[in-house]
Design a protein around this motif. Sequence first.
Motif, PDB file in Angstrom:
ATOM      1  N   MET A 180       0.823  -1.204   0.000  1.00  0.00           N
ATOM      2  CA  MET A 180       0.000   0.000   0.000  1.00  0.00           C
ATOM      3  C   MET A 180       0.857   1.254   0.000  1.00  0.00           C
ATOM      4  N   THR A 181       0.437   2.234  -0.782  1.00  0.00           N
ATOM      5  CA  THR A 181       1.025   3.566  -0.713  1.00  0.00           C
ATOM      6  C   THR A 181      -0.091   4.594  -0.800  1.00  0.00           C
ATOM      7  N   SER A 182       0.146   5.763  -0.233  1.00  0.00           N
ATOM      8  CA  SER A 182      -0.828   6.858  -0.292  1.00  0.00           C
ATOM      9  C   SER A 182      -0.062   8.169  -0.318  1.00  0.00           C
ATOM     10  N   PHE A 183      -0.593   9.132  -1.085  1.00  0.00           N
ATOM     11  CA  PHE A 183       0.092  10.411  -1.207  1.00  0.00           C
ATOM     12  C   PHE A 183      -0.838  11.429  -1.859  1.00  0.00           C
ATOM     13  N   ASP A 184      -0.475  12.696  -1.743  1.00  0.00           N
ATOM     14  CA  ASP A 184      -1.223  13.773  -2.387  1.00  0.00           C
ATOM     15  C   ASP A 184      -0.710  13.968  -3.809  1.00  0.00           C
ATOM     16  N   HIS A 185      -1.628  14.212  -4.736  1.00  0.00           N
ATOM     17  CA  HIS A 185      -1.227  14.497  -6.107  1.00  0.00           C
ATOM     18  C   HIS A 185      -2.307  15.317  -6.788  1.00  0.00           C
ATOM     19  N   GLU A 186      -1.922  16.474  -7.276  1.00  0.00           N
ATOM     20  CA  GLU A 186      -2.837  17.337  -8.033  1.00  0.00           C
ATOM     21  C   GLU A 186      -4.143  17.585  -7.281  1.00  0.00           C
ATOM     22  N   GLY A 187      -4.031  17.824  -5.973  1.00  0.00           N
ATOM     23  CA  GLY A 187      -5.202  18.192  -5.186  1.00  0.00           C
ATOM     24  C   GLY A 187      -6.035  17.039  -4.678  1.00  0.00           C
ATOM     25  N   ASP A 188      -5.666  15.797  -5.011  1.00  0.00           N
ATOM     26  CA  ASP A 188      -6.387  14.623  -4.529  1.00  0.00           C
ATOM     27  C   ASP A 188      -5.488  13.791  -3.624  1.00  0.00           C
ATOM     28  N   ILE A 189      -6.102  12.993  -2.773  1.00  0.00           N
ATOM     29  CA  ILE A 189      -5.385  11.989  -1.994  1.00  0.00           C
ATOM     30  C   ILE A 189      -5.558  10.662  -2.713  1.00  0.00           C
ATOM     31  N   LEU A 190      -4.439  10.018  -3.080  1.00  0.00           N
ATOM     32  CA  LEU A 190      -4.468   8.761  -3.811  1.00  0.00           C
ATOM     33  C   LEU A 190      -4.068   7.619  -2.887  1.00  0.00           C
ATOM     34  N   VAL A 191      -4.791   6.526  -2.969  1.00  0.00           N
ATOM     35  CA  VAL A 191      -4.501   5.323  -2.200  1.00  0.00           C
ATOM     36  C   VAL A 191      -4.404   4.157  -3.178  1.00  0.00           C
ATOM     37  N   LEU A 192      -3.248   3.490  -3.207  1.00  0.00           N
ATOM     38  CA  LEU A 192      -3.008   2.357  -4.098  1.00  0.00           C
ATOM     39  C   LEU A 192      -2.776   1.114  -3.259  1.00  0.00           C
ATOM     40  N   LEU A 193      -3.543   0.049  -3.542  1.00  0.00           N
ATOM     41  CA  LEU A 193      -3.508  -1.172  -2.739  1.00  0.00           C
ATOM     42  C   LEU A 193      -3.351  -2.390  -3.631  1.00  0.00           C
ATOM     43  N   GLY A 194      -2.474  -3.293  -3.220  1.00  0.00           N
ATOM     44  CA  GLY A 194      -2.342  -4.574  -3.908  1.00  0.00           C
ATOM     45  C   GLY A 194      -2.421  -5.706  -2.908  1.00  0.00           C
ATOM     46  N   SER A 195      -3.056  -6.816  -3.286  1.00  0.00           N
ATOM     47  CA  SER A 195      -3.241  -7.942  -2.373  1.00  0.00           C
ATOM     48  C   SER A 195      -3.099  -9.244  -3.143  1.00  0.00           C
ATOM     49  N   TYR A 196      -2.397 -10.221  -2.537  1.00  0.00           N
ATOM     50  CA  TYR A 196      -2.207 -11.529  -3.170  1.00  0.00           C
ATOM     51  C   TYR A 196      -1.816 -12.534  -2.091  1.00  0.00           C
ATOM     52  N   PRO A 197      -2.114 -13.833  -2.295  1.00  0.00           N
ATOM     53  CA  PRO A 197      -1.703 -14.848  -1.324  1.00  0.00           C
ATOM     54  C   PRO A 197      -0.184 -14.869  -1.187  1.00  0.00           C
ATOM     55  N   GLU A 198       0.315 -15.023   0.044  1.00  0.00           N
ATOM     56  CA  GLU A 198       1.764 -15.011   0.268  1.00  0.00           C
ATOM     57  C   GLU A 198       2.460 -16.109  -0.517  1.00  0.00           C
TER      58      GLU A 198
END
Length: 220
Positions: A180-198
């Motif tokens: 997971m990462t999250s950050f501000d960009h161009e006035g929006d808050i972006l949240v990027l999530l990836g999930s997979y079995p270990e």
Amino acid sequence: MTTSRRAFLAAGASLGLAATAGCLDFVQGNEPLEFHADRVAPAQSALEDTEYEERAIEKETIEESVEAGVEREVRATVWLSSYTKEMAYQDEQQEASLFTAISIPGMEVAGRSFNPIDDMTNEELLDEFVDEMDGEHGQVEDLDHQETYTLEVLDGTRDVDVFLGETEFQGERVDVELRMTSFDHEGDILVLLGSYPEMLADEGPTIDDLMKSVEHPAEN
């Protein structure tokens, strides 16, 4: 994502908008105050290279009443784009890996953000958004932070946190890894999530490729 949406909209209780130029109609109750996010999504070429397919693209408008001296309406649009990848599991093709990109308006007025998730850590945000990672498995539980590394995403160096948890997949309890990462960009808050079995840990770099490819604003 209901809890998070309510949380950032409820921040209007502390809005100092009454003294802000350009919000006169809102203060007088003539019009709602509106915030709009631009969609964030992986590049199409990255989706093709990584064999992820579109699962859902959702644009939702949320309306809430807030207190700004008197009760007023706030309207905000958020975007959620999710993608899945089928993998071989127990001799069958299963929807095993999920990537989700979320954009939330920054709710900034006169240089000040009134969005309560603005100051949340990735771990706190994951608690808010983990329900969006449900795929074909159940809720992810017992999350534990493993490590932090950096990626270049949208012309900036972003911290990516890795978490390990448990979920139910095809009737079995399995370990699942989330990035997971999250950050501000161009006035929006972006949240990027990836999930997979270990057990499919080789998918981690693929999630990184999707994160590095994201476009904001993406084509709607």
